[in-house]
Motif scaffolding. Structure first.
Motif, PDB file in Angstrom:
ATOM      1  N   PRO A  32      37.088  45.379  17.284  1.00 41.08           N
ATOM      2  CA  PRO A  32      36.987  46.830  17.091  1.00 41.08           C
ATOM      3  C   PRO A  32      36.462  47.488  18.361  1.00 41.08           C
ATOM      4  O   PRO A  32      35.662  46.909  19.089  1.00 41.08           O
ATOM      5  CB  PRO A  32      35.991  46.974  15.942  1.00 41.08           C
ATOM      6  N   GLY A  33      36.908  48.699  18.591  1.00 45.50           N
ATOM      7  CA  GLY A  33      36.456  49.440  19.762  1.00 45.50           C
ATOM      8  C   GLY A  33      35.035  49.941  19.582  1.00 45.50           C
ATOM      9  O   GLY A  33      34.503  49.978  18.469  1.00 45.50           O
ATOM     10  N   PRO A  34      34.411  50.366  20.665  1.00 48.39           N
ATOM     11  CA  PRO A  34      33.026  50.839  20.584  1.00 48.39           C
ATOM     12  C   PRO A  34      32.862  52.078  19.706  1.00 48.39           C
ATOM     13  O   PRO A  34      31.825  52.253  19.067  1.00 48.39           O
ATOM     14  CB  PRO A  34      32.648  51.134  22.035  1.00 48.39           C
ATOM     15  N   GLY A  35      33.875  52.915  19.659  1.00 46.39           N
ATOM     16  CA  GLY A  35      33.794  54.107  18.816  1.00 46.39           C
ATOM     17  C   GLY A  35      33.680  53.773  17.343  1.00 46.39           C
ATOM     18  O   GLY A  35      32.941  54.427  16.602  1.00 46.39           O
ATOM     19  N   LEU A  36      34.394  52.745  16.914  1.00 44.07           N
ATOM     20  CA  LEU A  36      34.337  52.328  15.517  1.00 44.07           C
ATOM     21  C   LEU A  36      32.945  51.806  15.167  1.00 44.07           C
ATOM     22  O   LEU A  36      32.389  52.137  14.117  1.00 44.07           O
ATOM     23  CB  LEU A  36      35.406  51.266  15.238  1.00 44.07           C
ATOM     24  N   VAL A  37      32.369  51.039  16.048  1.00 39.12           N
ATOM     25  CA  VAL A  37      31.027  50.496  15.813  1.00 39.12           C
ATOM     26  C   VAL A  37      29.990  51.622  15.782  1.00 39.12           C
ATOM     27  O   VAL A  37      29.126  51.669  14.900  1.00 39.12           O
ATOM     28  CB  VAL A  37      30.675  49.440  16.878  1.00 39.12           C
ATOM     29  N   ILE A  38      30.084  52.544  16.711  1.00 40.60           N
ATOM     30  CA  ILE A  38      29.161  53.691  16.745  1.00 40.60           C
ATOM     31  C   ILE A  38      29.305  54.519  15.478  1.00 40.60           C
ATOM     32  O   ILE A  38      28.313  54.967  14.893  1.00 40.60           O
ATOM     33  CB  ILE A  38      29.399  54.548  18.004  1.00 40.60           C
ATOM     34  N   ALA A  39      30.539  54.723  15.024  1.00 36.59           N
ATOM     35  CA  ALA A  39      30.782  55.512  13.815  1.00 36.59           C
ATOM     36  C   ALA A  39      30.192  54.844  12.582  1.00 36.59           C
ATOM     37  O   ALA A  39      29.629  55.521  11.707  1.00 36.59           O
ATOM     38  CB  ALA A  39      32.275  55.747  13.642  1.00 36.59           C
ATOM     39  N   VAL A  40      30.292  53.519  12.496  1.00 31.21           N
ATOM     40  CA  VAL A  40      29.708  52.805  11.350  1.00 31.21           C
ATOM     41  C   VAL A  40      28.194  52.924  11.379  1.00 31.21           C
ATOM     42  O   VAL A  40      27.558  53.167  10.342  1.00 31.21           O
ATOM     43  CB  VAL A  40      30.157  51.326  11.324  1.00 31.21           C
ATOM     44  N   ILE A  41      27.585  52.772  12.539  1.00 31.45           N
ATOM     45  CA  ILE A  41      26.132  52.912  12.651  1.00 31.45           C
ATOM     46  C   ILE A  41      25.705  54.328  12.273  1.00 31.45           C
ATOM     47  O   ILE A  41      24.703  54.522  11.566  1.00 31.45           O
ATOM     48  CB  ILE A  41      25.653  52.529  14.070  1.00 31.45           C
ATOM     49  N   ALA A  42      26.460  55.321  12.702  1.00 34.17           N
ATOM     50  CA  ALA A  42      26.152  56.711  12.340  1.00 34.17           C
ATOM     51  C   ALA A  42      26.236  56.904  10.828  1.00 34.17           C
ATOM     52  O   ALA A  42      25.390  57.582  10.234  1.00 34.17           O
ATOM     53  CB  ALA A  42      27.110  57.672  13.051  1.00 34.17           C
ATOM     54  N   ALA A  43      27.240  56.306  10.190  1.00 32.10           N
ATOM     55  CA  ALA A  43      27.383  56.413   8.739  1.00 32.10           C
ATOM     56  C   ALA A  43      26.197  55.770   8.021  1.00 32.10           C
ATOM     57  O   ALA A  43      25.701  56.307   7.024  1.00 32.10           O
ATOM     58  CB  ALA A  43      28.694  55.787   8.287  1.00 32.10           C
ATOM     59  N   VAL A  44      25.722  54.641   8.517  1.00 32.43           N
ATOM     60  CA  VAL A  44      24.555  53.975   7.917  1.00 32.43           C
ATOM     61  C   VAL A  44      23.320  54.866   8.031  1.00 32.43           C
ATOM     62  O   VAL A  44      22.588  55.076   7.049  1.00 32.43           O
ATOM     63  CB  VAL A  44      24.303  52.603   8.579  1.00 32.43           C
ATOM     64  N   VAL A  45      23.078  55.402   9.217  1.00 31.60           N
ATOM     65  CA  VAL A  45      21.916  56.272   9.430  1.00 31.60           C
ATOM     66  C   VAL A  45      21.991  57.493   8.526  1.00 31.60           C
ATOM     67  O   VAL A  45      21.000  57.872   7.881  1.00 31.60           O
ATOM     68  CB  VAL A  45      21.816  56.683  10.922  1.00 31.60           C
ATOM     69  N   LEU A  46      23.154  58.115   8.441  1.00 33.78           N
ATOM     70  CA  LEU A  46      23.307  59.298   7.596  1.00 33.78           C
ATOM     71  C   LEU A  46      23.139  58.960   6.115  1.00 33.78           C
ATOM     72  O   LEU A  46      22.580  59.756   5.351  1.00 33.78           O
ATOM     73  CB  LEU A  46      24.661  59.957   7.847  1.00 33.78           C
TER      74      LEU A  46
END
Length: 151
Positions: free
Chosen positions: A125-139
């Motif tokens: 997976p690209g870095p954007g996908l990983v960042i987006a998943v982490i953002a979803a967890v935090v939110l």
């Protein structure tokens, strides 16, 4: 002052104000965490997800990414970005719950998206996908905490 000293119109106005306050949340310091999480989600959508294609292209359907990355792109956009912004603007308790539940669903979809890419032979997976998943967890956890502490 007792109930007999207040007119029925004033009593109705006080009751209406009380109900309006009960429907609202005060995010306090959580507002900054939510804002940063939403910005991280937007950044994640702009960065590469699948074979160098950014998340917004997965969302638009111009890149064939598979079911789970596309599902994650939609749930992330709707709940982590749109509903989170609407909740911060309106401070409605019901929207805080919707944001918490929706971001939780987006988190699960994001983990499935990463898993499907790794096991489906598409590549890492690209870095954007990983960042987006982490953002979803935090939110998810930020909104859940805010929804449970309604004032």
């Amino acid at each position: 002052m007792n109930d007999h000293d207040v007119s029925p119109e004033t009593r109705a106005e006080i009751t209406g104000a009380e109900h309006a306050v009960l429907r609202r949340i005060d995010p306090g310091a959580r507002a900054m965490v939510v804002a940063l999480g939403a910005v991280a989600a937007v950044a994640g959508v702009l960065l590469p997800w699948v074979q160098g294609a950014p998340g917004w292209q997965v969302l638009a359907g111009t890149v064939t990414a598979g079911f789970f990355p596309t599902l994650f792109a939609w749930t992330l956009t709707v709940f982590a970005i749109v509903v989170s912004a609407a909740t911060l603007l309106t401070r409605l308790w019901v929207l805080a719950w919707l944001a918490a539940l929706g971001c939780g669903i987006a988190t699960v979809n994001g983990v499935w998206a990463i898993w499907s890419m790794q096991t489906g032979g598409v590549g890492a997976p690209g870095p954007g996908l990983v960042i987006a998943v982490i953002a979803a967890v935090v939110l998810t956890f930020t909104w859940a905490g805010g929804a449970f502490q309604r004032h």
